[in-house]
Enzyme design. Sequence first.
Site, short mmCIF file in Angstrom:
data_model
loop_
_atom_site.label_atom_id
_atom_site.label_comp_id
_atom_site.label_asym_id
_atom_site.label_seq_id
_atom_site.Cartn_x
_atom_site.Cartn_y
_atom_site.Cartn_z
N GLY A 144 0.75 -1.23 0.05
CA GLY A 144 0.08 0.16 -0.23
C GLY A 144 0.81 1.10 -0.14
N ASN A 145 0.26 2.38 -0.65
CA ASN A 145 0.88 3.60 -0.57
C ASN A 145 -0.12 4.80 -0.93
OD1 ASN A 145 0.83 3.29 -3.63
ND2 ASN A 145 2.32 1.75 -3.01
N SER B 134 9.60 3.52 -0.65
CA SER B 134 9.28 1.99 -0.84
C SER B 134 9.85 1.07 0.23
CB SER B 134 10.52 1.65 -2.15
OG SER B 134 10.22 0.35 -2.55
N GLY B 135 8.88 0.15 0.56
CA GLY B 135 9.37 -1.07 1.29
C GLY B 135 9.49 -0.71 2.93
N SER C 277 8.18 4.81 -3.51
CA SER C 277 7.39 3.46 -3.93
C SER C 277 7.60 2.87 -5.11
CB SER C 277 6.00 3.81 -3.48
OG SER C 277 5.08 2.65 -4.04
N SER C 278 7.59 1.46 -5.41
CA SER C 278 7.64 0.90 -6.67
C SER C 278 6.69 1.27 -7.46
CB SER C 278 8.12 -0.56 -6.37
OG SER C 278 7.15 -1.15 -5.77
N ASP C 279 5.51 1.59 -6.85
CA ASP C 279 4.24 1.90 -7.89
C ASP C 279 4.14 3.39 -8.20
OD1 ASP C 279 2.95 -0.66 -7.21
OD2 ASP C 279 2.77 -0.21 -5.34
N HIS D 157 -3.01 3.31 -3.22
CA HIS D 157 -2.96 1.71 -3.67
C HIS D 157 -3.13 1.04 -2.35
CE1 HIS D 157 -2.27 -1.79 -5.57
NE2 HIS D 157 -1.12 -2.21 -5.40
N HIS E 279 -4.00 -3.63 -0.97
CA HIS E 279 -3.94 -4.85 -1.25
C HIS E 279 -5.17 -5.25 0.03
CE1 HIS E 279 -0.38 -6.27 -3.75
NE2 HIS E 279 -0.73 -4.99 -3.85
N ASP F 143 -23.59 6.03 -2.56
CA ASP F 143 -23.09 7.17 -1.97
C ASP F 143 -21.78 7.52 -2.39
OD1 ASP F 143 -25.38 7.77 -0.64
OD2 ASP F 143 -24.49 6.72 1.32
N HIS G 246 -4.52 -8.00 -9.17
CA HIS G 246 -3.58 -7.30 -8.49
C HIS G 246 -4.44 -6.77 -7.32
CE1 HIS G 246 -0.25 -3.95 -8.55
NE2 HIS G 246 -0.69 -4.29 -7.10
N TYR H 198 -26.68 16.47 0.61
CA TYR H 198 -26.23 15.85 1.53
C TYR H 198 -25.25 16.68 2.56
CZ TYR H 198 -24.76 11.97 4.49
OH TYR H 198 -24.38 11.08 5.44
#
Length: 238
Positions: free
Chosen positions: A27-28, A44-45, A74-76, A95, A97, A120, A177, A235
Site C-alpha cells: 500500500g501507498n 518503498s518498502g 514506492s515502486s508503484d 493503492h 491490497h 453514495d 492485482h 447531503y
Amino acid sequence: MLEDLKKRVCDANLQLVAEGLVMKTFGNVSGIDRAAGVVVIKPSGVPYEGISPEQMVCVALDDGRIVEGDLRPSSDTPTHLELYRAWKAIGGVVHTHSPWATAWAQAREDLPALGTTHADYFHGPVPCTRRLARQEVEGDYEANTGRVVVETFAERTGPGGETISPERMPAVLVAEHGPFAWGPDPARAVHNAALLEYAALLAARTRTIVPACDAMSDHLLDKHFLRKHGPGAYYGQT
Ligand SMILES: [Zn+2]
C-alpha cells in the site's frame, strides 16, 4: 520543499493503517502539488510504524525523477504518475491490497453497485481492468498498470451512457492485482479506498446470499450519488 504536502501524505499513509487497509508494507498514498509539478509519495518498502514527513519522497510529475528525499520512492510511483497525468482533477492517489477489494480484482470482476452504501461513493460498478499482456508486464510494468487503468476509463460508459469520469468513479480494480482509489486530496483518496473496501465486503456477502443478485436500480443509484456529489448535492452540512 512542500512541507505541508509531505505532512498530509504521511498522515494519509498512517490513516491507511488506521482504516485497516494495510497488510505488511503493501500500500501507498501520494499527493500532488500541481503548481510545482511535484508528486509526494511514501518511500518503498518502509514499515508504516514511525514513518515521518521527512521520509516522504518528492518526484517530478513529468519524468518521475527524484527532486527531494533520501529514500527510493514506492515502486508503484509510475502508476500514480500515469493517473495524475491523465486526470488533472485528482489530488491524491491510494493503492492497497485490502482483502475484499483485492478479492474482486483477483476474480477479475467489476464490483457491482448493489446498494446505497456503494452508490453514495461510486456512480455505477467499479470497473475491473483487463489483464496486462506479457510484454506489458515484462517492460515498464508499473507505468503500464497506470495506462491500463486510464484505458479502462476511456472505454467504459456510466449509467447514462457517458464516459465514466474519475470524479464519479474514484476507484478501480486492477485485474489480478488490487485496487487503486483517488480523490481531490490524499485524505479523501484514503476515505474512498476505505469505502471501496467496505462496499466490496458487502457485495461479496450479498452475492453469497443470492449469487445472481443483480445491480441496484438506476434511479436509486443516481439519487444517492448525486445528492452527495455534483452541482445538485444537498447531503451533509453546507
Ligand atoms: Zn500492489
